[in-house]
Design a protein around this motif. Structure first.
Motif, PDB file in Angstrom:
ATOM      1  N   ALA A   5      -5.950   0.437   5.250  1.00  0.00           N
ATOM      2  CA  ALA A   5      -5.892   1.606   5.695  1.00  0.00           C
ATOM      3  C   ALA A   5      -5.802   1.380   7.431  1.00  0.00           C
ATOM      4  O   ALA A   5      -6.582   0.474   7.746  1.00  0.00           O
ATOM      5  CB  ALA A   5      -6.983   2.456   5.757  1.00  0.00           C
ATOM      6  N   ARG A  64      -0.821   2.021  -3.260  1.00  0.00           N
ATOM      7  CA  ARG A  64      -1.318   2.527  -2.195  1.00  0.00           C
ATOM      8  C   ARG A  64      -2.908   2.148  -1.828  1.00  0.00           C
ATOM      9  O   ARG A  64      -3.162   2.006  -0.732  1.00  0.00           O
ATOM     10  CB  ARG A  64      -1.219   3.934  -2.348  1.00  0.00           C
ATOM     11  N   ALA A  65      -3.672   2.358  -3.166  1.00  0.00           N
ATOM     12  CA  ALA A  65      -4.942   1.807  -2.809  1.00  0.00           C
ATOM     13  C   ALA A  65      -5.284   0.500  -2.522  1.00  0.00           C
ATOM     14  O   ALA A  65      -6.281   0.047  -1.812  1.00  0.00           O
ATOM     15  CB  ALA A  65      -5.792   2.285  -4.058  1.00  0.00           C
ATOM     16  N   GLY A  66      -4.287  -0.417  -2.721  1.00  0.00           N
ATOM     17  CA  GLY A  66      -4.689  -1.942  -2.357  1.00  0.00           C
ATOM     18  C   GLY A  66      -4.342  -2.370  -0.907  1.00  0.00           C
ATOM     19  O   GLY A  66      -4.538  -3.225  -0.428  1.00  0.00           O
ATOM     20  N   ARG A  67      -3.545  -1.223  -0.242  1.00  0.00           N
ATOM     21  CA  ARG A  67      -3.124  -1.528   1.165  1.00  0.00           C
ATOM     22  C   ARG A  67      -4.286  -1.278   2.151  1.00  0.00           C
ATOM     23  O   ARG A  67      -4.930  -0.220   2.019  1.00  0.00           O
ATOM     24  CB  ARG A  67      -1.991  -0.925   1.291  1.00  0.00           C
ATOM     25  N   ARG A 110       1.072   3.544 -11.140  1.00  0.00           N
ATOM     26  CA  ARG A 110       1.366   2.351 -10.211  1.00  0.00           C
ATOM     27  C   ARG A 110       1.430   2.317  -8.879  1.00  0.00           C
ATOM     28  O   ARG A 110       0.994   1.524  -8.009  1.00  0.00           O
ATOM     29  CB  ARG A 110       2.580   1.578 -10.731  1.00  0.00           C
ATOM     30  N   GLU A 111       2.137   3.624  -8.689  1.00  0.00           N
ATOM     31  CA  GLU A 111       2.192   3.644  -7.057  1.00  0.00           C
ATOM     32  C   GLU A 111       0.837   4.065  -6.313  1.00  0.00           C
ATOM     33  O   GLU A 111       0.631   3.330  -5.386  1.00  0.00           O
ATOM     34  CB  GLU A 111       3.167   5.089  -7.015  1.00  0.00           C
ATOM     35  N   ARG A 112      -0.020   4.750  -7.037  1.00  0.00           N
ATOM     36  CA  ARG A 112      -1.447   5.042  -6.698  1.00  0.00           C
ATOM     37  C   ARG A 112      -2.294   3.634  -6.497  1.00  0.00           C
ATOM     38  O   ARG A 112      -3.002   3.592  -5.430  1.00  0.00           O
ATOM     39  CB  ARG A 112      -1.999   5.862  -7.547  1.00  0.00           C
ATOM     40  N   VAL A 113      -2.019   2.786  -7.251  1.00  0.00           N
ATOM     41  CA  VAL A 113      -2.818   1.547  -7.271  1.00  0.00           C
ATOM     42  C   VAL A 113      -2.276   0.828  -6.196  1.00  0.00           C
ATOM     43  O   VAL A 113      -3.211   0.147  -5.382  1.00  0.00           O
ATOM     44  CB  VAL A 113      -2.429   0.794  -8.680  1.00  0.00           C
TER      45      VAL A 113
END
Length: 330
Positions: free
Chosen positions: A278, A273-276, A268-271
């Motif tokens: 860059a 981070r991927a949605g923010r 869930r944390e990786r998802v």
């Protein structure tokens, strides 16, 4: 202290107490006792439900109380299951030590039993004793048809437990005549055997066969009680952990739940981070941009003074206004 004062005290004291290490210790000890009580139901018809409920309960309660660190979950599980094993071993030990007489053993139709061969009232007398004492084992045989006592092999199955060693021994039992012992097995015939025993833990049971392929066995029970209470406690600890293996299996399930929770949390944390979006790296300005910025700065500084007479823009180095000719004083 009245009821309102007590409630007010608890409302202020409980939040403070929850932050201490003693709160965690207390609820883990209570949870371990609950797990030990639930473990008794693994021998019932709802054993599958209990096997799944125990590790879920050990995980959910600390999580509900605010635990979020995986190391704490691992430590909680180790402590809870250790307490549960100690308590679970103490319960049968206390039950055996409090028992004054042997529970009569019998055969059951659906448990290693042949049709027409029934064993009942299997006991040992005395039930408690000391090493070197002689004990009498008795059991009653009833058959569907007529038969003589010598037509059947009735056996005492006695297992001695010394440490981690189990030593099974079988003793042939003899017909015991008497007013209530019929020479016709159809009416009920008693068999007995006298055995002198040492200081081990003993588990006894009975079996019979008709000198053919038909066998019947009773359930087994601990007895006679000769060993100390600590010996029984150590035996049940060994039985729960190494022989039965229920608690190690529960611990493995609990560790599996922790791993799934940790994996889903990381995923869930990786998802997230991927949605923010860059952040773009800042690039240094080029030479034309720096020159233009410098000129704008100079122009700003140059336009920082005005003539008080006509309002025209003047520079810092002007001695008089280029528009109206007014002289400036230093």
């Amino acid at each position: 202290m009245n009821r309102e004062e007590l409630l007010a005290f608890l409302r202020t004291w409980l939040p403070k107490f929850r932050k201490t290490i003693w709160f965690r210790i207390i609820y883990l000890v209570v949870l371990g006792i609950i797990v030990a009580q639930l473990y008794l139901f693994t021998a019932s018809a709802i054993s599958c439900l209990i096997i799944l409920l125990i590790p879920v309960l050990v995980f959910v309660i600390p999580y509900w109380l605010g635990e979020r660190k995986i190391r704490r979950f691992a430590g909680n599980g180790a402590l809870v299951f250790m307490i549960a094993i100690l308590v679970a071993a103490a319960m049968p030990t206390q039950a055996i030590l409090a028992q004054s007489n042997a529970v009569p053993l019998r055969s059951f139709p659906d448990f290693r039993s042949a049709a027409g061969l029934n064993l009942t009232n299997g006991t040992v007398q005395p039930y408690r004793g000391v090493p070197g004492q002689t004990f009498t084992f008795r059991v009653n045989l009833t058959t569907a048809g007529n038969g003589t006592p010598d037509a059947f092999n009735v056996t005492l199955n006695l297992t001695a437990v010394d440490g981690f060693a189990f030593t099974p021994t079988s003793y042939r039992m003899a017909y015991s005549p008497g007013p209530i012992s019929s020479p016709n097995t159809r009416n009920g015939t008693w068999y007995e055997r006298n055995v002198t025993l040492g200081g081990s833990i003993y588990i006894y049971g009975f079996s019979v066969n008709d000198r053919g392929r038909n066998w019947t066995e009773t359930v087994s029970d601990a007895g006679p009680i000769i060993a100390s209470g600590w010996s029984f406690y150590a035996f049940f600890l060994y039985y729960l952990v190494a022989v039965q293996g229920g608690f190690p299996a529960e611990l493995v399930l609990y560790l599996g739940i922790i791993f799934l929770w940790w994996y889903m949390t990381r995923a869930r944390e990786r998802v997230m981070r991927a949605g923010r979006p860059a952040a773009k790296p800042e690039t240094p300005p080029t030479k034309p941009e720096r020159k233009e910025a410098t000129e704008r700065t100079k122009a700003g500084k140059a336009a920082a003074f005005t003539c008080t007479n006509c309002g025209a823009d003047v520079s810092e180095s002007d001695q008089k206004c280029p528009s109206c000719g007014a002289a400036f004083e230093d």
